[in-house]
Design a protein around this motif. Sequence first.
Motif, PDB file in Angstrom:
ATOM      1  N   PRO A   1       0.882  -1.257   0.122  1.00 34.95           N
ATOM      2  CA  PRO A   1       0.091  -0.018  -0.072  1.00 34.95           C
ATOM      3  C   PRO A   1       0.621   1.123   0.116  1.00 34.95           C
ATOM      4  CG  PRO A   1      -0.893  -1.516   1.417  1.00 34.95           C
ATOM      5  CD  PRO A   1       0.271  -1.985   0.810  1.00 34.95           C
ATOM      6  N   ASP A   2       1.979   1.369   0.711  1.00 31.18           N
ATOM      7  CA  ASP A   2       2.619   2.576   0.879  1.00 31.18           C
ATOM      8  C   ASP A   2       3.913   2.720  -0.082  1.00 31.18           C
ATOM      9  OD1 ASP A   2       0.711   3.617   2.582  1.00 31.18           O
ATOM     10  OD2 ASP A   2       1.957   2.989   4.383  1.00 31.18           O
ATOM     11  N   PHE A   3       4.205   1.568  -0.582  1.00 33.27           N
ATOM     12  CA  PHE A   3       5.522   1.546  -1.358  1.00 33.27           C
ATOM     13  C   PHE A   3       5.758   2.784  -2.340  1.00 33.27           C
ATOM     14  CE2 PHE A   3       8.506   0.395  -4.660  1.00 33.27           C
ATOM     15  CZ  PHE A   3       9.510  -0.379  -4.195  1.00 33.27           C
ATOM     16  N   ILE A   4       4.924   3.017  -3.315  1.00 34.42           N
ATOM     17  CA  ILE A   4       5.035   3.797  -4.290  1.00 34.42           C
ATOM     18  C   ILE A   4       5.126   5.308  -3.616  1.00 34.42           C
ATOM     19  CG2 ILE A   4       4.089   5.212  -6.363  1.00 34.42           C
ATOM     20  CD1 ILE A   4       5.265   2.112  -6.862  1.00 34.42           C
ATOM     21  N   ASP A   5       4.042   5.585  -2.929  1.00 37.01           N
ATOM     22  CA  ASP A   5       3.987   7.132  -2.032  1.00 37.01           C
ATOM     23  C   ASP A   5       5.223   7.238  -1.282  1.00 37.01           C
ATOM     24  OD1 ASP A   5       1.651   7.351  -3.166  1.00 37.01           O
ATOM     25  OD2 ASP A   5       0.665   6.920  -1.184  1.00 37.01           O
TER      26      ASP A   5
END
Length: 178
Positions: free
Chosen positions: A163-167
């Motif tokens: 869930p937070d990888f790209i951000d």
Amino acid sequence: MTIEYPRDGQTIQIHSYKHNGSIHRIWKETVVLKGTPNYIIAANDRTTVTEADGRTWTTREPAICFFHSKHWFNIIGMIREDGIYYYCNLSSPFVWDKEALKYIDYDLDVKVFPNMTYVILDEDEYERHRFEMNYPSVVDQILKNNVQKLISWIHQRKGPFAPDFIDTWYDKFLFYRK
């Protein structure tokens, strides 16, 4: 001899080849966010891409790129207005040779939508090139196994699909662009 990997913040090129050794595509400028012997995470936005025939185009949105030295795929997370789309290339593991990050593109692709549904693309192109370039049966099997591994990662929200990888990595990219 120790291999030096690109350092965080360094701008590199990405070179994609075909199985027969011919150049496929070159991304002119990509910023390394994390470089290790096992993986390289990088990002670009509006970078020039040169095709094998010399045509050029410019990417349209920020993208976080994940390359692994042991997995036969790479994952590009494209940040768009309506969410994160992933384009996954079935490819050789990456090689870094100080000139560029390099890999062999094996045609098969998996496109993942923001809701984590996906579609496998270019199966016909893969079959044609497998015959034309005489992919060894061991490579064919490795690639088919890695399609399954990639789909497993999508379902598990593993690696770049977390869930937070790209951000998280996009924030680091913005830091380096200042």
